[in-house]
Scaffold this motif. Structure first.
Motif, short mmCIF file in Angstrom:
data_model
loop_
_atom_site.label_atom_id
_atom_site.label_comp_id
_atom_site.label_asym_id
_atom_site.label_seq_id
_atom_site.Cartn_x
_atom_site.Cartn_y
_atom_site.Cartn_z
N ILE A 3 -3.92 5.13 -3.70
CA ILE A 3 -4.13 3.74 -3.31
C ILE A 3 -5.51 3.33 -3.80
N LEU A 25 0.82 -1.21 0.00
CA LEU A 25 0.00 0.00 0.00
C LEU A 25 0.86 1.26 0.00
N ARG A 58 1.18 4.13 -2.97
CA ARG A 58 1.00 5.57 -2.72
C ARG A 58 2.20 6.38 -3.21
#
Length: 206
Positions: free
Chosen positions: A68, A58, A62
């Motif tokens: 995300i 994640l 980003r």
């Protein structure tokens, strides 16, 4: 001009770019680690490694893509919650029922949006696909059915087969099924696709 034409032609003949490969690795990476760790150290160590790998995935998404994906974020939150319960209570039931709950949640969310005539897939993918509202409605209904099938499959697998078999199914079964399902929707997307506005004659001549 010639170099630009060659570049455009090259891009057209190579649809799989680095971005697509990176996104695929970020999706598959945590599952691969989960599978490997389960084989070497068992389900509880695998769950911990899966949680760490999910967070890394994640964060990388980003940093690399400035965003995300919603599905990845929701799934990540559930991985953290049910993974923590699995390790804390030393009960692998929690990590096993996580996919069922996540898929059922997506069913409820999409069905709710459809009920209020607000196809949420259009909000999420409207910048990628330009389709008529009827197309979004049908596509949403199909995704609802697909998520429901995944929930049922997960229940069948973890309740009737060994942990190793369930881990293998989760790691290498869900992704191919999702890929095949997405490919099967191409015809629908093409059928209801809104064609881009043609450039005006004056612009074409210039």
């Amino acid at each position: 001009m010639k170099s630009e034409a060659i570049k455009t032609k090259t891009e057209a003949t190579n649809p799989v770019d680095k971005t697509s490969i990176l996104k695929l690795l970020l999706d598959v990476g945590p599952l691969a680690i989960f599978f490997i760790m389960n084989g070497r150290a068992g389900i509880f160590y695998a769950t911990g490694a899966f949680m760490v790998a999910t967070v890394i995935s994640l964060v990388a998404s980003r940093l690399l893509f400035k965003r995300i994906p919603v599905i990845a974020l929701v799934t990540g939150v559930f991985v953290m919650v049910f993974g923590a319960l699995t390790i804390w209570l030393h009960d692998d039931t929690f990590i096993k029922i996580k996919p069922t709950i996540v898929n059922c949640l997506f069913v409820v969310i999409l069905a709710t949006g459809l009920y209020f005539r607000r196809p949420l897939l259009k909000l999420a993918l409207g910048e990628v696909f330009k389709m008529e509202d009827e197309g979004w409605r049908i596509l949403t209904m199909r995704w609802i059915g697909f998520f429901a099938v995944l929930a049922v499959l997960n229940e069948v697998m973890w309740r009737n087969f060994s942990t190793d078999t369930w881990v293998t199914f989760k790691s290498f079964g869900i992704m191919p099924l999702t890929f095949v399902f997405m490919l099967s929707q191409v015809a629908l997307i093409m059928r209801y696709q809104i064609p881009e506005a043609e450039p005006e004659a004056s612009e074409a001549k210039s």
